[in-house]
Design an enzyme around this catalytic site. Structure first.
Site, mmCIF file in Angstrom:
data_model
loop_
_atom_site.group_PDB
_atom_site.id
_atom_site.type_symbol
_atom_site.label_atom_id
_atom_site.label_comp_id
_atom_site.label_asym_id
_atom_site.label_seq_id
_atom_site.Cartn_x
_atom_site.Cartn_y
_atom_site.Cartn_z
ATOM 1 N N ARG A 1 18.872 3.550 -124.593
ATOM 2 C CA ARG A 1 18.473 2.381 -123.793
ATOM 3 C C ARG A 1 17.441 1.518 -124.512
ATOM 4 O O ARG A 1 17.436 0.307 -124.360
ATOM 5 C CB ARG A 1 17.916 2.848 -122.442
ATOM 6 N N ARG A 2 16.551 2.129 -125.305
ATOM 7 C CA ARG A 2 15.424 1.362 -125.883
ATOM 8 C C ARG A 2 15.827 0.692 -127.199
ATOM 9 O O ARG A 2 15.873 1.332 -128.257
ATOM 10 C CB ARG A 2 14.241 2.294 -126.115
ATOM 11 N N GLY B 1 13.630 12.233 -130.500
ATOM 12 C CA GLY B 1 13.891 13.666 -130.405
ATOM 13 C C GLY B 1 15.067 14.135 -131.244
ATOM 14 O O GLY B 1 15.246 13.745 -132.404
ATOM 15 N N TYR C 1 20.926 20.056 -113.782
ATOM 16 C CA TYR C 1 20.892 19.974 -115.253
ATOM 17 C C TYR C 1 21.635 21.173 -115.854
ATOM 18 O O TYR C 1 22.486 21.002 -116.741
ATOM 19 C CB TYR C 1 19.437 19.938 -115.723
ATOM 20 N N ASP D 1 22.802 1.802 -121.256
ATOM 21 C CA ASP D 1 22.597 2.982 -120.419
ATOM 22 C C ASP D 1 23.912 3.754 -120.363
ATOM 23 O O ASP D 1 24.937 3.208 -119.918
ATOM 24 C CB ASP D 1 22.172 2.532 -119.011
ATOM 25 N N LEU D 2 23.877 4.990 -120.800
ATOM 26 C CA LEU D 2 25.115 5.793 -120.853
ATOM 27 C C LEU D 2 25.629 6.126 -119.447
ATOM 28 O O LEU D 2 26.737 6.640 -119.310
ATOM 29 C CB LEU D 2 24.870 7.077 -121.655
ATOM 30 N N GLY E 1 18.210 13.459 -131.013
ATOM 31 C CA GLY E 1 19.154 12.407 -131.394
ATOM 32 C C GLY E 1 18.689 11.669 -132.639
ATOM 33 O O GLY E 1 19.485 11.372 -133.542
HETATM 34 N N1 LIG Z 1 14.210 19.438 -125.998
HETATM 35 C C1 LIG Z 1 14.614 20.619 -125.565
HETATM 36 O O1 LIG Z 1 13.808 21.528 -125.331
HETATM 37 C C2 LIG Z 1 16.092 20.885 -125.372
HETATM 38 C C3 LIG Z 1 16.498 22.211 -125.119
HETATM 39 C C4 LIG Z 1 17.852 22.460 -124.944
HETATM 40 C C5 LIG Z 1 18.763 21.433 -124.997
HETATM 41 N N2 LIG Z 1 18.337 20.165 -125.218
HETATM 42 C C6 LIG Z 1 19.332 19.096 -125.206
HETATM 43 O O2 LIG Z 1 19.194 18.301 -126.367
HETATM 44 C C7 LIG Z 1 19.469 16.936 -126.068
HETATM 45 C C8 LIG Z 1 18.330 16.052 -126.519
HETATM 46 O O3 LIG Z 1 17.129 16.475 -125.945
HETATM 47 P P1 LIG Z 1 15.751 15.791 -126.331
HETATM 48 O O4 LIG Z 1 14.686 16.712 -125.846
HETATM 49 O O5 LIG Z 1 15.776 15.334 -127.741
HETATM 50 O O6 LIG Z 1 15.746 14.521 -125.360
HETATM 51 P P2 LIG Z 1 14.808 13.240 -125.370
HETATM 52 O O7 LIG Z 1 13.649 13.438 -126.286
HETATM 53 O O8 LIG Z 1 14.538 12.964 -123.937
HETATM 54 O O9 LIG Z 1 15.814 12.154 -125.965
HETATM 55 C C9 LIG Z 1 16.979 11.887 -125.306
HETATM 56 C C10 LIG Z 1 17.672 10.697 -125.966
HETATM 57 O O10 LIG Z 1 18.680 10.260 -125.091
HETATM 58 C C11 LIG Z 1 18.464 8.909 -124.735
HETATM 59 N N3 LIG Z 1 18.862 8.732 -123.354
HETATM 60 C C12 LIG Z 1 18.453 9.417 -122.272
HETATM 61 N N4 LIG Z 1 19.043 8.941 -121.167
HETATM 62 C C13 LIG Z 1 19.860 7.925 -121.582
HETATM 63 C C14 LIG Z 1 20.722 7.031 -120.914
HETATM 64 N N5 LIG Z 1 20.864 7.056 -119.575
HETATM 65 N N6 LIG Z 1 21.405 6.131 -121.635
HETATM 66 C C15 LIG Z 1 21.247 6.057 -122.969
HETATM 67 N N7 LIG Z 1 20.451 6.887 -123.664
HETATM 68 C C16 LIG Z 1 19.761 7.799 -122.971
HETATM 69 C C17 LIG Z 1 16.984 8.661 -124.957
HETATM 70 O O11 LIG Z 1 16.720 7.327 -125.318
HETATM 71 P P3 LIG Z 1 16.290 6.134 -124.349
HETATM 72 O O12 LIG Z 1 15.164 6.643 -123.506
HETATM 73 O O13 LIG Z 1 15.885 5.065 -125.333
HETATM 74 O O14 LIG Z 1 17.487 5.777 -123.582
HETATM 75 C C18 LIG Z 1 16.742 9.521 -126.197
HETATM 76 O O15 LIG Z 1 17.152 8.847 -127.352
HETATM 77 C C19 LIG Z 1 19.770 16.879 -124.581
HETATM 78 O O16 LIG Z 1 21.154 16.914 -124.375
HETATM 79 C C20 LIG Z 1 19.140 18.136 -124.030
HETATM 80 O O17 LIG Z 1 19.800 18.606 -122.871
HETATM 81 C C21 LIG Z 1 17.023 19.859 -125.397
#
Ligand SMILES: NC(=O)c1ccc[n+]([C@@H]2O[C@H](COP(=O)([O-])OP(=O)(O)OC[C@H]3O[C@@H](n4cnc5c(N)ncnc54)[C@H](OP(=O)(O)O)[C@@H]3O)[C@@H](O)[C@H]2O)c1
Length: 274
Positions: A50-51, A29, A166, A76-77, A31
């Site tokens: 984590r992955r 995503g 959240y 894991d963060l 990141g």
């Molecule tokens: N997507 C949206 O619509 C949206 C909207 C507003 C704000 N945001 C913000 O943007 C950011 C990214 O969103 P995203 O949608 O790209 O998220 P995502 O697709 O779920 O990806 C999240 C990333 O964080 C890692 N992660 C999650 N929990 C973790 C943990 N406990 N320890 C280590 N790594 C962890 C995941 O990798 P692993 O699973 O490999 O650990 C993944 O690389 C977030 O802060 C979210 O709040 C997103």
């Protein structure tokens, strides 16, 4: 921008925020998009998530595409010894940029979700960025340059029923970034909270939204966020999202904003929350 102009901008970015950047939550995503954008600017990278397999694939891609050095740090963060684990892994690296992107969420009625899931939101979205800003911000301030970028959300602008913890955690990131922005700007460290709206990521798709919402591409969010670094404490990415943020936080009474968020979130997840 011409190729020479883009090359010059990348060099200036690396001089300001390099040579190393750490992306927390880099395996997918937004990141992953941050990691690719920073690699393209010539920064060496520490990728955390984590992955391990997903991080390794991305690292190989980045080395091949940009010739940058990449280290992976699968963890894991939410772990309680996060500071020590990251400190060990980055010992000796000059980190000029932190992108804290990872997030946890507990979608659905607060009381119907286990406390453990709500606490994970606090650990990953609040304790995590607090810890890494403290760990990495110190050396940056001593060197007199660097950046701390926290991925927050429009959800952090007001209470959000069905996403209460959240949204509260995203408010924490925004307010933390604002405070640190003022504290650290005199010491050469740029701090930014990116208030993104809905974005097409695996995380968003995995939340199984039932309704269509306008989605931004992760690459567009990342480019706007990186361009905003050093220009103020927060940025809202996307024109529609800026309009929404203005309505929610400046025009509407707070109760109305909360009510709209409730209806929108129920429309997305009622009967289908993950
Ligand atoms: N997507 C949206 O619509 C949206 C909207 C507003 C704000 N945001 C913000 O943007 C950011 C990214 O969103 P995203 O949608 O790209 O998220 P995502 O697709 O779920 O990806 C999240 C990333 O964080 C890692 N992660 C999650 N929990 C973790 C943990 N406990 N320890 C280590 N790594 C962890 C995941 O990798 P692993 O699973 O490999 O650990 C993944 O690389 C977030 O802060 C979210 O709040 C997103």
């Amino acid at each position: 921008m011409t190729a020479a102009g883009a090359g010059g901008a990348a060099t200036a970015f690396r001089a300001r925020y390099g040579p190393w950047a750490l992306v927390a939550g880099a395996s997918a995503g937004l990141g992953e998009a941050f990691a690719r954008a920073l690699g393209a600017r010539g920064l060496d990278l520490v990728l955390v998530a984590r992955r391990a397999d997903a991080l390794d694939r991305l690292a190989a891609d980045l080395r091949a595409a940009h010739g940058v050095e990449v280290r992976t740090l699968p963890l894991d963060l939410a772990r309680p010894d996060l500071e020590a684990a990251v400190a060990r892994a980055v010992d000796g690296l000059e980190l000029g940029l932190l992108v804290y992107n990872a997030a946890a969420s507990a979608i659905g009625p607060f009381l119907d979700r286990p406390l453990a899931a709500q606490r994970a939101v606090l650990d990953v979205n609040c304790a995590g960025p607090l810890t890494l800003c403290h760990l990495l911000g110190g050396p940056m301030a001593r060197r007199g340059r660097g950046g701390l970028l926290l991925m927050a959300s429009l959800a952090g602008g007001q209470g959000n029923p069905w996403l209460a913890s959240y949204a509260a955690s995203k408010a924490f990131e925004i307010v933390l970034a604002e405070g640190l922005w003022a504290e650290l700007r005199g010491r050469g460290v740029d701090v930014l909270a990116c208030r993104a709206g809905a974005t097409r990521t695996p995380g968003f798709e995995a939340s199984r939204p039932r309704a269509e919402v306008p989605l931004m591409a992760p690459e567009a969010v990342v480019e706007e966020a990186l361009a905003a670094l050093g220009r103020g404490p927060t940025v809202v990415t996307g024109r529609l999202n800026r309009l929404a943020a203005f309505l929610f936080t400046r025009l509407l009474p707070r109760r109305s904003a909360i009510g709209i968020m409730e209806r929108a979130t129920r429309r997305l997840y009622e009967g289908n929350a993950p």
